[in-house]
Motif scaffolding. Structure first.
Motif, PDB file in Angstrom:
ATOM      1  N   MET A   1       4.166  -1.886   9.462  1.00 40.38           N
ATOM      2  CA  MET A   1       3.368  -2.065   8.265  1.00 40.38           C
ATOM      3  C   MET A   1       4.091  -1.404   7.101  1.00 40.38           C
ATOM      4  SD  MET A   1      -0.523  -0.719   7.366  1.00 40.38           S
ATOM      5  CE  MET A   1      -0.356   0.899   8.064  1.00 40.38           C
ATOM      6  N   LYS A   2       4.200  -2.119   6.001  1.00 34.63           N
ATOM      7  CA  LYS A   2       4.766  -1.555   4.785  1.00 34.63           C
ATOM      8  C   LYS A   2       3.627  -1.020   3.937  1.00 34.63           C
ATOM      9  CE  LYS A   2       9.177  -3.562   3.582  1.00 34.63           C
ATOM     10  NZ  LYS A   2       9.917  -4.389   2.653  1.00 34.63           N
TER      11      LYS A   2
ATOM     12  N   GLN B   1       7.759   2.412   5.620  1.00 29.79           N
ATOM     13  CA  GLN B   1       7.612   1.463   6.728  1.00 29.79           C
ATOM     14  C   GLN B   1       7.109   2.228   7.942  1.00 29.79           C
ATOM     15  OE1 GLN B   1       8.631  -1.995   6.568  1.00 29.79           O
ATOM     16  NE2 GLN B   1       7.627  -2.206   8.536  1.00 29.79           N
ATOM     17  N   TYR B   2       6.022   1.748   8.537  1.00 22.89           N
ATOM     18  CA  TYR B   2       5.412   2.390   9.703  1.00 22.89           C
ATOM     19  C   TYR B   2       5.255   1.341  10.789  1.00 22.89           C
ATOM     20  CZ  TYR B   2       1.868   4.855  12.463  1.00 22.89           C
ATOM     21  OH  TYR B   2       1.177   5.460  13.473  1.00 22.89           O
TER      22      TYR B   2
ATOM     23  N   THR C   1       9.678   4.296  10.145  1.00 22.25           N
ATOM     24  CA  THR C   1      11.008   3.745  10.397  1.00 22.25           C
ATOM     25  C   THR C   1      11.835   3.968   9.134  1.00 22.25           C
ATOM     26  OG1 THR C   1      10.233   1.555   9.765  1.00 22.25           O
ATOM     27  CG2 THR C   1      10.218   2.062  12.089  1.00 22.25           C
ATOM     28  N   GLY C   2      12.792   4.868   9.227  1.00 26.32           N
ATOM     29  CA  GLY C   2      13.618   5.201   8.077  1.00 26.32           C
ATOM     30  C   GLY C   2      12.886   6.108   7.107  1.00 26.32           C
TER      31      GLY C   2
ATOM     32  N   GLY D   1       6.650  -7.601   0.673  1.00 26.95           N
ATOM     33  CA  GLY D   1       5.876  -7.799   1.900  1.00 26.95           C
ATOM     34  C   GLY D   1       5.003  -6.602   2.255  1.00 26.95           C
ATOM     35  N   VAL D   2       4.529  -5.898   1.228  1.00 27.93           N
ATOM     36  CA  VAL D   2       3.666  -4.729   1.430  1.00 27.93           C
ATOM     37  C   VAL D   2       2.338  -5.176   2.036  1.00 27.93           C
ATOM     38  CG1 VAL D   2       2.370  -2.941   0.188  1.00 27.93           C
ATOM     39  CG2 VAL D   2       4.763  -3.392  -0.412  1.00 27.93           C
TER      40      VAL D   2
END
Length: 114
Positions: free
Chosen positions: A1-2, A26-27, A33-34, A57-58
């Motif tokens: 998910m963003k 980003q989760y 992630t990152g 793409g949030v």
């Protein structure tokens, strides 16, 4: 998910349409992630910020106050909006990830608690 958070001086920006800085994280459901990305916007524009949200793409927007028309637009685009949030942006991100952030939340950092 963003997840996108509107930011002003390390806190959630009080108004969506006045934000000039955002953080995108980003989760993946278990971990980040990152590193979260900070984006400085060239000027205040709710329309351009909305375009960025859609293009990136949030899936979740965390902000302070937001106009009803933008809130409805995001809901139509199936983007979750957690609005009316007051407090530190890093605390808000932690609570989103934990599934604990709700619209209208006044976080401990805003109340002087830590």
């Amino acid at each position: 998910m963003k997840i996108l958070l509107t930011v002003q001086d390390n806190s959630i920006a009080p108004r969506f349409d006045q934000a000039t800085e955002v953080i995108i994280a980003q989760y993946n459901g278990q971990t980040m992630t990152g590193e979260p990305r900070t984006i400085i916007l060239p000027h205040r524009s709710a329309e351009e910020l909305s375009d960025l949200i859609v293009k990136e793409g949030v899936q979740c927007v965390v902000c302070g106050g937001i106009e009803d028309s933008f809130h409805k637009f995001f809901l139509w685009k199936k983007i979750t909006v957690i609005d009316g949030v007051i407090g530190d942006h890093s605390e808000a991100l932690e609570r989103v990830i934990a599934g604990e952030l709700r619209p209208g939340a006044v976080l401990p950092s805003a109340r002087g608690e830590h």
